[in-house]
Design a protein around this motif. Sequence first.
Motif, PDB file in Angstrom:
ATOM      1  N   ILE A  86       0.236  -1.605  -0.158  1.00  0.00           N
ATOM      2  CA  ILE A  86       0.047   0.636  -0.105  1.00  0.00           C
ATOM      3  C   ILE A  86       1.092   1.860  -0.432  1.00  0.00           C
ATOM      4  O   ILE A  86       0.664   2.335   0.778  1.00  0.00           O
ATOM      5  N   ASP A 110       1.446   2.983  -2.367  1.00  0.00           N
ATOM      6  CA  ASP A 110       0.580   4.204  -3.510  1.00  0.00           C
ATOM      7  C   ASP A 110       0.209   4.949  -2.649  1.00  0.00           C
ATOM      8  O   ASP A 110      -1.059   5.837  -2.528  1.00  0.00           O
ATOM      9  N   GLN A 111      -0.511   3.955  -0.968  1.00  0.00           N
ATOM     10  CA  GLN A 111      -2.095   5.505  -0.153  1.00  0.00           C
ATOM     11  C   GLN A 111      -1.225   5.373   0.638  1.00  0.00           C
ATOM     12  O   GLN A 111      -1.686   6.025   2.067  1.00  0.00           O
ATOM     13  N   LYS A 138      -2.825   9.232   1.926  1.00  0.00           N
ATOM     14  CA  LYS A 138      -3.616   9.188   2.332  1.00  0.00           C
ATOM     15  C   LYS A 138      -4.317   9.030   3.750  1.00  0.00           C
ATOM     16  O   LYS A 138      -3.735   8.295   4.219  1.00  0.00           O
ATOM     17  N   GLN A 161     -10.514   7.894   4.049  1.00  0.00           N
ATOM     18  CA  GLN A 161      -9.540   7.568   2.560  1.00  0.00           C
ATOM     19  C   GLN A 161      -9.348   6.022   2.071  1.00  0.00           C
ATOM     20  O   GLN A 161      -9.095   6.032   0.520  1.00  0.00           O
ATOM     21  N   LEU A 162      -8.790   5.558   3.545  1.00  0.00           N
ATOM     22  CA  LEU A 162      -8.619   4.232   2.695  1.00  0.00           C
ATOM     23  C   LEU A 162      -9.856   2.995   2.960  1.00  0.00           C
ATOM     24  O   LEU A 162     -10.511   3.216   3.896  1.00  0.00           O
ATOM     25  N   GLN A 199      -7.014  -2.151   3.764  1.00  0.00           N
ATOM     26  CA  GLN A 199      -6.099  -0.968   3.869  1.00  0.00           C
ATOM     27  C   GLN A 199      -5.486  -0.215   5.262  1.00  0.00           C
ATOM     28  O   GLN A 199      -4.274  -0.786   5.495  1.00  0.00           O
TER      29      GLN A 199
END
Lengths: 378, 253
Positions: B154, B156-157, B160, B164-165, B169
């Motif tokens: 994760i 790329d998260q 956030k 928003q997950l 996540q």
Amino acid sequence: MLWIAIRMLTGDAQKFYGLLFGIAFSTLLITQQLTIFVNLIERGASGVYNAPEAEIWVMDPVSRTTDVNYAMPSTALDEVRSVPGVEWAVPHLRAAASVRTGSGDLEGVAIIGVDDATLIGLPERLVEGDKKILAQPDTVIIDDGGVVNLFENGEDPIGQRLELNDQRAVIRGVADSIPSFTSQVTLYTKYSQALNFVPGTRNRLTFVLAGVSEGLTADEVAARIEEQTGLKAETREEFADAGVNFIIENTGIPTNFGITVVLGFVVGVAIVGLTFSLFIRDNIKQFGALKAIGVTNAKIVRMVGAQAALVGTVGYALGVIGTVAFIYAFSGNPFFKGFYIPWQIPLISLVSVIIILAITGFIALRSVLSTEPAAVFR
Amino acid sequence: MSTGQDSGTPMDTSAIGGCAPEAAICARGIVRDFESGQTTIRVLHGIDTDIKPGEMTYVVGESGSGKTTLISIMCGILWPTEGEVRVFGTDIYSLSDSELVNFRLNNIGFIFQQYNLIPSIDAAANAAVPLIAQGMEIEEAREKAKVLLDKLNIGDQADKLPSQLSGGQQQRVAIARALVHEPRLVVCDEPTAALDANSGRRVMDLLREVAVAKDRACIIVTHDNRIFDLADRILVLEDGEVTHDGTEMPEDH
Ligand SMILES: Nc1ncnc2c1ncn2[C@@H]1O[C@H](COP(=O)(O)OP(=O)(O)OP(=O)(O)O)[C@@H](O)[C@H]1O
Ligand SMILES: [Mg+2]
């Protein structure tokens, strides 16, 4: 961790703004009300401030303020002049009168008669006209606040005729003066002229204004005057204080403003306390997790302290800026003429804010500190 | 590489009976009572057990059997009424309050069932919380956390916010937070309770991949029988007593 604490708080916009509002509101209410209060009671001394040259005010022993006075025999002037250390002394007359305006309105006014020769007793500055104009017969100078009261439709006061206790008077100047507590219209005129305006009782000399010879203090000379003449003599500062104290003792103003200030404080405690406690409760799981992970209670206290400090600083600044904006916005209004914020007032509201946050922060903290870290597994 | 510091006490397991020197946790005579109104309820009845590093140990049992109470005591967040717990040789309940807090900060990673992420900071910062608490600069801590988030797929998260997950996540962020400071003990209460069978197995595989290491012990509390086969060792708790200790579940369960 303080960064996390601040982000926790600012991330919850609703509560963050609620807290800011609570603090700003309290600060505004406390600062603004205290400012109005102080400026208002200082109006009790406006008569003293409007006669800047007078270093000593001499009066009948029963007189209390510029407006609560009892006249003396005219011989008092010479008695004062004969006291060693009195550099100069001039007569000063203050009396009430009724005035009829051109449009037929009746208004109670204060007549102030200033020394014919020196014009001592007149405010320092005129907004319109020249002080020398008082030499012309029937001339009065009106105070700037009075213009608004007497000529509501914005007429030019200069040249206006008034009927003053059945005598003719013509306005030929406007004085830049501090309004009186009651915002009463004030008309300045020569002492000799004032005697004509005010119906004849035997004693009409209300005050003697005196100056002090070089090398002596006003206190010393005032004491000498009292000793030698049996009259009451007060220094400028003493007499100004007397005017302020008279307002404090004889009006409900301190109580009224006191109630508002206390209310501002209580409302602050309520809003901030409630919002802070809600914020902490919403985040109690997160605080519990931090405690389990390994954040000491001391660090938690610092986190909540940082949150309180942020809210306090920003909210307080907003409140003070709000007060300044308020005073500024109303600076054109004659009621607010000369209003200023004494430095003690923002200090008082700052202390209030600190107390509000200390109380509410402590209450909010208790629940965090008593949270068992083991609770996070439930 | 290990950021886990021994909090002073040298490895000395000879003091309590039969502790293996290499034991990650050595619990002896653990009793825990809870006051409930007038009465006192004994939840744990004198538990003796060792947890070894390099293994995934499951603590299983029926609801109310005392699983959460036991691991809370073993990881230093709940005081036992009686007994002694040594974590990597340190008698943790003889430490002062603040020493114990620091011991947890340096040696233990927690995965809570409800994740308890901080809503207003991003995933990387959430995962970095233990490092930040240890005093590391925010940016440095976030960078270290990002490496772990990458490993948990994760990466790329990272920027956030938790809101928003997805739930899965968020759990990975919580796992990253438990491991970011390379603790020697990882504890995890009901990690799969809220997940379907497939996701549950995937999380356990992931945990095995990232959490189990030669010098790290990993305890997982669960009553999810769908994942029992993934354990290295299973402790069964019944009414506050260990009734089974083995590599597999007993036949009668
Ligand atoms: N703080 C507490 N106060 C009082 N009783 C408690 C407390 N914590 C736990 N208990 C009691 O201890 C017993 C064991 O609780 P525990 O949470 O350890 O069980 P568990 O095995 O984790 O159950 P579950 O599978 O439902 O999570 C229960 O009967 C519970 O009611
Ligand atoms: Mg449990």
